[in-house]
Design a protein around this motif. Structure first.
Motif, PDB file in Angstrom:
ATOM      1  N   ALA A  26      -2.595   3.945   9.611  1.00 29.88           N
ATOM      2  CA  ALA A  26      -2.671   5.901   8.661  1.00 29.88           C
ATOM      3  C   ALA A  26      -1.496   5.916   8.465  1.00 29.88           C
ATOM      4  O   ALA A  26      -0.687   5.919   7.430  1.00 29.88           O
ATOM      5  CB  ALA A  26      -3.942   6.618   8.970  1.00 29.88           C
ATOM      6  N   GLU A  27      -0.892   6.191   9.355  1.00 28.37           N
ATOM      7  CA  GLU A  27       0.639   6.840   9.090  1.00 28.37           C
ATOM      8  C   GLU A  27       2.067   5.619   9.343  1.00 28.37           C
ATOM      9  O   GLU A  27       3.044   5.433   8.101  1.00 28.37           O
ATOM     10  CB  GLU A  27       1.455   7.292  10.465  1.00 28.37           C
ATOM     11  CG  GLU A  27       0.439   8.544  10.701  1.00 28.37           C
ATOM     12  CD  GLU A  27       1.045   8.775  12.284  1.00 28.37           C
ATOM     13  OE1 GLU A  27       2.699   8.882  12.754  1.00 28.37           O
ATOM     14  OE2 GLU A  27       0.416   9.316  13.128  1.00 28.37           O
TER      15      GLU A  27
ATOM     16  N   LEU B  69       3.188   5.607   5.154  1.00 27.43           N
ATOM     17  CA  LEU B  69       5.581   5.402   5.652  1.00 27.43           C
ATOM     18  C   LEU B  69       5.829   3.461   4.621  1.00 27.43           C
ATOM     19  O   LEU B  69       7.072   4.437   3.505  1.00 27.43           O
ATOM     20  CB  LEU B  69       5.589   5.078   6.853  1.00 27.43           C
ATOM     21  CG  LEU B  69       7.195   4.704   6.853  1.00 27.43           C
ATOM     22  CD1 LEU B  69       8.548   5.595   7.110  1.00 27.43           C
ATOM     23  CD2 LEU B  69       7.814   4.164   9.033  1.00 27.43           C
ATOM     24  N   LEU B  70       5.325   2.217   4.553  1.00 21.97           N
ATOM     25  CA  LEU B  70       5.403   1.869   3.797  1.00 21.97           C
ATOM     26  C   LEU B  70       5.549   1.922   2.479  1.00 21.97           C
ATOM     27  O   LEU B  70       5.887   1.145   1.571  1.00 21.97           O
ATOM     28  CB  LEU B  70       4.589   0.373   4.300  1.00 21.97           C
ATOM     29  CG  LEU B  70       4.622   0.088   5.775  1.00 21.97           C
ATOM     30  CD1 LEU B  70       3.760  -1.287   6.518  1.00 21.97           C
ATOM     31  CD2 LEU B  70       6.277  -0.841   6.378  1.00 21.97           C
ATOM     32  N   LEU B  71       4.053   2.058   2.247  1.00 22.26           N
ATOM     33  CA  LEU B  71       3.997   3.289   0.941  1.00 22.26           C
ATOM     34  C   LEU B  71       5.650   2.856   0.045  1.00 22.26           C
ATOM     35  O   LEU B  71       6.275   3.094  -0.817  1.00 22.26           O
ATOM     36  CB  LEU B  71       3.469   3.963   0.679  1.00 22.26           C
ATOM     37  CG  LEU B  71       1.563   2.995   0.163  1.00 22.26           C
ATOM     38  CD1 LEU B  71       0.539   4.379   0.514  1.00 22.26           C
ATOM     39  CD2 LEU B  71       1.669   2.198  -1.032  1.00 22.26           C
TER      40      LEU B  71
ATOM     41  N   ALA C 177      -1.921   2.905  -4.162  1.00 26.91           N
ATOM     42  CA  ALA C 177      -1.531   3.630  -3.010  1.00 26.91           C
ATOM     43  C   ALA C 177      -2.052   2.992  -1.791  1.00 26.91           C
ATOM     44  O   ALA C 177      -3.028   3.265  -1.358  1.00 26.91           O
ATOM     45  CB  ALA C 177      -1.537   5.463  -3.013  1.00 26.91           C
ATOM     46  N   VAL C 178      -1.542   1.385  -1.857  1.00 24.98           N
ATOM     47  CA  VAL C 178      -3.067   0.813  -0.859  1.00 24.98           C
ATOM     48  C   VAL C 178      -1.839  -0.422  -0.179  1.00 24.98           C
ATOM     49  O   VAL C 178      -1.416  -0.525  -1.001  1.00 24.98           O
ATOM     50  CB  VAL C 178      -3.397  -0.122  -1.717  1.00 24.98           C
ATOM     51  CG1 VAL C 178      -4.600  -1.269  -1.511  1.00 24.98           C
ATOM     52  CG2 VAL C 178      -4.571   0.116  -2.880  1.00 24.98           C
ATOM     53  N   VAL C 179      -1.737  -0.524   0.942  1.00 25.96           N
ATOM     54  CA  VAL C 179      -1.676  -1.260   1.762  1.00 25.96           C
ATOM     55  C   VAL C 179      -3.386  -2.302   2.179  1.00 25.96           C
ATOM     56  O   VAL C 179      -3.583  -1.570   3.273  1.00 25.96           O
ATOM     57  CB  VAL C 179      -0.584  -0.694   3.248  1.00 25.96           C
ATOM     58  CG1 VAL C 179       0.175  -1.744   3.852  1.00 25.96           C
ATOM     59  CG2 VAL C 179       0.354   0.618   2.248  1.00 25.96           C
ATOM     60  N   THR C 180      -2.823  -3.182   2.052  1.00 24.59           N
ATOM     61  CA  THR C 180      -3.980  -4.185   2.795  1.00 24.59           C
ATOM     62  C   THR C 180      -3.719  -5.422   3.902  1.00 24.59           C
ATOM     63  O   THR C 180      -2.287  -5.934   3.698  1.00 24.59           O
ATOM     64  CB  THR C 180      -4.969  -4.609   1.726  1.00 24.59           C
ATOM     65  OG1 THR C 180      -6.035  -5.493   2.396  1.00 24.59           O
ATOM     66  CG2 THR C 180      -4.020  -5.754   0.945  1.00 24.59           C
ATOM     67  N   ASP C 181      -4.281  -5.571   4.921  1.00 24.12           N
ATOM     68  CA  ASP C 181      -3.690  -6.201   5.638  1.00 24.12           C
ATOM     69  C   ASP C 181      -5.628  -7.650   5.395  1.00 24.12           C
ATOM     70  O   ASP C 181      -5.412  -8.315   6.538  1.00 24.12           O
ATOM     71  CB  ASP C 181      -4.059  -6.364   7.569  1.00 24.12           C
ATOM     72  CG  ASP C 181      -5.539  -5.584   7.696  1.00 24.12           C
ATOM     73  OD1 ASP C 181      -6.192  -5.633   6.498  1.00 24.12           O
ATOM     74  OD2 ASP C 181      -5.375  -5.034   8.999  1.00 24.12           O
ATOM     75  N   ARG C 182      -5.953  -7.475   4.662  1.00 20.39           N
ATOM     76  CA  ARG C 182      -7.403  -8.530   4.008  1.00 20.39           C
ATOM     77  C   ARG C 182      -6.446 -10.140   4.170  1.00 20.39           C
ATOM     78  O   ARG C 182      -7.936 -10.830   3.589  1.00 20.39           O
ATOM     79  CB  ARG C 182      -8.409  -8.136   2.794  1.00 20.39           C
ATOM     80  CG  ARG C 182      -9.007  -6.467   4.058  1.00 20.39           C
ATOM     81  CD  ARG C 182      -9.950  -6.577   2.638  1.00 20.39           C
ATOM     82  NE  ARG C 182     -11.137  -7.611   3.694  1.00 20.39           N
ATOM     83  CZ  ARG C 182     -11.672  -7.382   2.433  1.00 20.39           C
ATOM     84  NH1 ARG C 182     -12.276  -6.565   1.536  1.00 20.39           N
ATOM     85  NH2 ARG C 182     -12.723  -8.948   3.293  1.00 20.39           N
TER      86      ARG C 182
END
Length: 358
Positions: free
Chosen positions: A31-32, A36-38, A87-92
């Motif tokens: 989550a952190e 940060l990446l966003l 505001a989404v980061v996905t690893d799918r």
């Protein structure tokens, strides 16, 4: 991570561009890390004006690399898609284009010692557990990004990077054809659901009233088409064992039509809503596997290559040659070979300063 910023390398990998990080330079808590990446990429903002992102899914990507604990693997590679306007980061999903830069990055960061001529790097794709071996030129023990290899969708030429894949079939869904069939009826449309590294839904363009040679901009502007494809995608995602994919970037939707420029099949790929200006590496490997199967929606549209010849997939900016072979019958279809040729280039190496928290 330092008090003043985070070490980062910006690279073009294939027809994508992204920020490459060592896992040790990012927070261990997901989550952190994602927060940060966003802020590093400038999301959420349609222009990503306050970060590294390029306002398109193909240029809003992140690679996180670490030494592997498996003695047969050199490095682990986690791909993260940073959504541009959410505001989404996905690893799918995996990304085979960003993968092209992982071997050189591993050498640049000292995770792998380069040979004096050519270097092979074994890479675990953490998102799905698949393995890829990258091979590239390292004269004198340093990565040589220059060369005479051209790939459509990228100007100029660069050094060739060969990618040989293992374990891509069913890597996200458990089977090459996760519904158990090479063709299904979904929302009144005949489709092929296939996963050779990138869960995808193949559809004849003509079944949606399209020619299959439309420009990406025209397809993106067709709101009725977008709504129809999303209904099919949501239903197909459930059938493929992916569950609720309303917030996911997979499965990808791929329109197929007969080849026009000497290739095997013509494609238009959705990401899943923006239209790819070319086609992804794993997407291309998946399309080839799907089209090669008897009874698939693309089989009778294709001009299949002779054994040993590359499978040329046409896309909006040219074509992409892959080497794919499948064998078996019915539910016993297996992938015997998946390989592709890409290029990569180091663009910037330094320190990135994230946008402050608001």
């Amino acid at each position: 991570m330092t008090a003043d910023g985070i070490r980062c390398m910006l690279m073009r990998g294939g027809t994508s561009k992204g920020a490459y990080f060592l896992a040790s330079d990012l927070p261990a808590d997901p989550a952190e890390r994602d927060d940060l990446l966003l802020r590093i990429m400038g999301s959420p903002d349609p222009r990503q004006i306050d970060g590294l992102g390029g306002a398109h899914p193909l240029t809003s990507k992140v690679a996180v690399v670490s030494p592997s604990t498996d003695p047969d693997i050199d490095v682990d590679y986690l791909f993260l898609q940073v959504v541009v306007d959410e505001a989404v980061v996905t690893d799918r999903q995996n990304c085979g284009n960003i993968l092209a830069g992982i071997g050189p990055f591993a050498v640049e960061r000292g995770l792998v010692t380069a040979a004096q001529d050519r270097t092979r790097v074994r890479i675990r794709m953490v998102n799905t557990g698949g393995i890829a071996t990258a091979e590239f030129a390292t004269p004198g023990g340093a990565v040589d990004y220059d060369g005479g290899t051209a790939i459509d969708g990228v100007p100029g030429t660069a050094g060739a990077i060969s990618l040989d894949f293992e374990g891509t079939a069913g890597s996200s869904t458990g089977a090459l054809f996760p519904t158990g069939a090479t063709a299904d009826d979904v929302d009144g449309i005949r489709v092929t659901c296939v996963d050779n590294g990138m869960p995808s839904v193949l559809i004849r363009a003509s079944d949606l009233g399209l020619e299959g040679d439309e420009d990406p901009e025209a397809l993106e502007a067709d709101k009725a088409l977008a709504e129809r494809l999303e209904r099919i995608r949501l239903a197909a995602g459930e059938r493929m064992g992916l569950g609720d994919v309303s917030e996911a970037t997979v499965p990808k939707m791929v329109l197929l039509s007969a080849p026009r420029s000497g290739g095997a099949i013509a494609t238009r790929s959705f990401l899943p809503h923006r239209v790819h200006t070319s086609i992804g590496v794993l997407g291309a490997l998946t399309v080839a596997a799907g089209v090669l199967a008897d009874g698939s929606v693309g089989r009778d549209l294709a001009r299949l290559p002779a054994p040993g010849d590359p499978f040329a997939i046409e896309h909006p900016t040219g074509h992409f040659d892959v080497d794919v072979a499948i064998a078996g019958r019915g539910d016993g279809l297996v992938v015997e070979r998946s390989a592709a040729l890409r290029t990569a280039r180091k663009i910037m190496d330094g320190t990135v300063f994230p946008r402050p928290r608001t």
